[in-house]
Design a protein around this motif. Structure first.
Motif: not given
Length: 193
Positions: A90-91, A105-111, A113-125, A157-164
């Protein structure tokens, strides 16, 4: 998946639209500045992105399938921006920062490594205090048809995020086998940075 006609995230829209609307209304109401910028991750043919725009969010949809993005653009509305992009990178898409992230459903379809990459991109944005809403189907005996995702896998996959909250998703009209997978809505807040 589109060619095979197997799009459970679109099927979810028919039965779970009211619940999604309530979740999005809550997000807008809880922001003192009102709705900000929202990113629909893996937006597909734009079934859910317009719901963000209708509630006053500056809505952006991203998906890696050009045909899906073109279908979303044709469907509109004009105030929604759709872009072809890789959710695992995403960056590099030059999208800017967001106050709300929606993943149906997007996260669901990733493996993994891809889930971790989505997490990094979301966190960066993520803007300060950003919220992430994820709809995920849980692990079940139907793994070969619908791969399940556990709460622990999402949190990893989303370190730095708190589950509410984690609340059951409406399964009315969802159909077999998705209605046997205990789908949940997970709501996270960005706490790092």
């Amino acid at each position: 998946m589109y060619r095979l006609g197997f799009t459970p995230w679109e099927r979810y829209g028919a039965g779970g639209g009211a619940q999604l609307g309530g979740l999005l209304d809550r997000e807008g109401a809880e922001r003192s500045a009102g709705p900000g910028r929202a990113l629909d991750i893996g937006c597909g043919r734009g079934q859910f992105t317009p719901e963000l725009a209708r509630r006053g969010w500056e809505a952006v949809g991203v998906d890696i399938v050009p045909e899906a993005i073109e279908a979303a653009r044709r469907k509109g509305p004009a105030e929604v921006t759709y872009t072809v992009g890789d959710v695992t990178d995403l960056e590099s898409a030059g999208l800017g920062s967001f106050d709300l992230f929606l993943d149906i459903g997007c996260f669901q379809g990733l493996d993994t490594g891809q889930r971790a990459a989505e997490g990094r991109g979301v966190t960066a944005l993520a803007a300060p205090g950003a919220v992430l809403l994820i709809l995920a189907f849980g692990p079940s005996k139907y793994q070969r048809l619908v791969e399940g995702v556990s709460q622990a896998e999402i949190e990893a996959a989303f370190p730095g995020w708190e589950l509410i909250t984690a609340e059951d998703a409406d399964t009315a009209g969802l159909g077999w086998p998705m209605n046997r997978t205990s789908p949940k809505w997970y709501r996270f807040r960005h706490t790092a940075g």
